[in-house]
Design a protein around this motif. Structure first.
Motif, mmCIF file in Angstrom:
data_model
loop_
_atom_site.group_PDB
_atom_site.id
_atom_site.type_symbol
_atom_site.label_atom_id
_atom_site.label_comp_id
_atom_site.label_asym_id
_atom_site.label_seq_id
_atom_site.Cartn_x
_atom_site.Cartn_y
_atom_site.Cartn_z
ATOM 1 N N ARG A 32 4.424 -14.302 -1.796
ATOM 2 C CA ARG A 32 5.260 -14.659 -2.935
ATOM 3 C C ARG A 32 6.094 -15.904 -2.666
ATOM 4 O O ARG A 32 6.929 -16.284 -3.476
ATOM 5 C CB ARG A 32 6.186 -13.489 -3.303
ATOM 6 N N GLY A 33 5.874 -16.538 -1.523
ATOM 7 C CA GLY A 33 6.616 -17.752 -1.173
ATOM 8 C C GLY A 33 7.950 -17.421 -0.529
ATOM 9 O O GLY A 33 8.420 -16.290 -0.570
ATOM 10 N N ASN A 34 8.574 -18.423 0.086
ATOM 11 C CA ASN A 34 9.875 -18.261 0.750
ATOM 12 C C ASN A 34 9.881 -17.093 1.729
ATOM 13 O O ASN A 34 10.846 -16.336 1.792
ATOM 14 C CB ASN A 34 11.005 -18.101 -0.264
ATOM 15 N N ASN A 35 8.797 -16.928 2.478
ATOM 16 C CA ASN A 35 8.663 -15.831 3.449
ATOM 17 C C ASN A 35 8.796 -14.451 2.821
ATOM 18 O O ASN A 35 9.228 -13.505 3.467
ATOM 19 C CB ASN A 35 9.662 -15.994 4.599
ATOM 20 N N MET A 36 8.427 -14.326 1.552
ATOM 21 C CA MET A 36 8.455 -13.034 0.853
ATOM 22 C C MET A 36 7.008 -12.593 0.616
ATOM 23 O O MET A 36 6.199 -13.368 0.120
ATOM 24 C CB MET A 36 9.183 -13.155 -0.490
ATOM 25 N N TYR A 37 6.737 -11.360 0.977
ATOM 26 C CA TYR A 37 5.394 -10.816 0.811
ATOM 27 C C TYR A 37 5.475 -9.479 0.089
ATOM 28 O O TYR A 37 6.470 -8.770 0.175
ATOM 29 C CB TYR A 37 4.716 -10.618 2.171
ATOM 30 N N GLU A 38 4.430 -9.171 -0.620
ATOM 31 C CA GLU A 38 4.323 -7.889 -1.314
ATOM 32 C C GLU A 38 3.007 -7.261 -0.891
ATOM 33 O O GLU A 38 2.003 -7.952 -0.744
ATOM 34 C CB GLU A 38 4.329 -8.140 -2.818
ATOM 35 N N MET A 39 3.021 -5.950 -0.684
ATOM 36 C CA MET A 39 1.808 -5.281 -0.252
ATOM 37 C C MET A 39 1.540 -4.072 -1.135
ATOM 38 O O MET A 39 2.468 -3.381 -1.545
ATOM 39 C CB MET A 39 1.925 -4.834 1.206
ATOM 40 N N GLU A 40 0.277 -3.846 -1.415
ATOM 41 C CA GLU A 40 -0.165 -2.658 -2.135
ATOM 42 C C GLU A 40 -1.146 -1.918 -1.241
ATOM 43 O O GLU A 40 -1.964 -2.538 -0.562
ATOM 44 C CB GLU A 40 -0.884 -3.029 -3.428
ATOM 45 N N VAL A 41 -1.045 -0.599 -1.245
ATOM 46 C CA VAL A 41 -1.994 0.253 -0.522
ATOM 47 C C VAL A 41 -2.676 1.131 -1.560
ATOM 48 O O VAL A 41 -2.000 1.811 -2.326
ATOM 49 C CB VAL A 41 -1.271 1.122 0.532
ATOM 50 N N TRP A 42 -3.984 1.083 -1.602
ATOM 51 C CA TRP A 42 -4.763 1.883 -2.547
ATOM 52 C C TRP A 42 -5.579 2.882 -1.758
ATOM 53 O O TRP A 42 -6.389 2.514 -0.909
ATOM 54 C CB TRP A 42 -5.680 1.003 -3.376
ATOM 55 N N ILE A 43 -5.369 4.161 -2.055
ATOM 56 C CA ILE A 43 -6.082 5.234 -1.362
ATOM 57 C C ILE A 43 -6.748 6.111 -2.414
ATOM 58 O O ILE A 43 -6.064 6.648 -3.288
ATOM 59 C CB ILE A 43 -5.106 6.091 -0.521
ATOM 60 N N PRO A 44 -8.067 6.262 -2.368
ATOM 61 C CA PRO A 44 -8.748 7.145 -3.306
ATOM 62 C C PRO A 44 -8.325 8.602 -3.043
ATOM 63 O O PRO A 44 -8.292 9.052 -1.901
ATOM 64 C CB PRO A 44 -10.225 6.955 -3.009
ATOM 65 N N ILE A 45 -7.994 9.309 -4.124
ATOM 66 C CA ILE A 45 -7.489 10.674 -3.986
ATOM 67 C C ILE A 45 -8.142 11.604 -4.982
ATOM 68 O O ILE A 45 -8.797 11.159 -5.928
ATOM 69 C CB ILE A 45 -5.955 10.733 -4.192
ATOM 70 N N LYS A 46 -7.943 12.897 -4.753
ATOM 71 C CA LYS A 46 -8.329 13.908 -5.734
ATOM 72 C C LYS A 46 -7.223 14.968 -5.739
ATOM 73 O O LYS A 46 -6.476 15.124 -4.766
ATOM 74 C CB LYS A 46 -9.686 14.524 -5.427
ATOM 75 N N SER A 47 -7.151 15.693 -6.820
ATOM 76 C CA SER A 47 -6.138 16.727 -6.955
ATOM 77 C C SER A 47 -6.503 17.948 -6.121
ATOM 78 O O SER A 47 -7.663 18.338 -6.057
ATOM 79 C CB SER A 47 -6.011 17.135 -8.426
ATOM 80 N N LYS A 48 -5.502 18.540 -5.474
ATOM 81 C CA LYS A 48 -5.701 19.792 -4.755
ATOM 82 C C LYS A 48 -5.646 20.967 -5.725
ATOM 83 O O LYS A 48 -6.139 22.048 -5.429
ATOM 84 C CB LYS A 48 -4.590 20.007 -3.719
ATOM 85 N N VAL A 49 -5.021 20.758 -6.863
ATOM 86 C CA VAL A 49 -4.811 21.814 -7.859
ATOM 87 C C VAL A 49 -6.060 21.943 -8.710
ATOM 88 O O VAL A 49 -6.596 20.970 -9.221
ATOM 89 C CB VAL A 49 -3.593 21.475 -8.751
ATOM 90 N N LYS A 50 -6.543 23.149 -8.846
ATOM 91 C CA LYS A 50 -7.752 23.412 -9.643
ATOM 92 C C LYS A 50 -7.364 23.948 -10.996
ATOM 93 O O LYS A 50 -6.479 24.648 -11.211
ATOM 94 C CB LYS A 50 -8.660 24.412 -8.941
#
Length: 50
Positions: A32-50
């Motif tokens: 993002r400039g000026n030594n600023m960074y943004e990070m996203e983490v994407w993890i595929p998931i499923k519901s434990k609740v049936k």
């Protein structure tokens, strides 16, 4: 980043209604400039609740 992954799998998943599935995970980092960074983490998931 190591601490983030440790918290996601060690704290969040065990207390959530979701679990990871066997699929690729993504880390996206944006300069993002000026030594600023943004990070996203994407993890595929499923519901434990049936």
């Amino acid at each position: 980043m190591h601490e983030l992954w440790k918290r996601i799998f060690g704290e969040w998943f065990p207390t959530s209604d979701y679990e990871p599935i066997n699929a690729p995970e993504l880390e996206m980092t944006y300069d993002r400039g000026n030594n600023m960074y943004e990070m996203e983490v994407w993890i595929p998931i499923k519901s434990k609740v049936k």
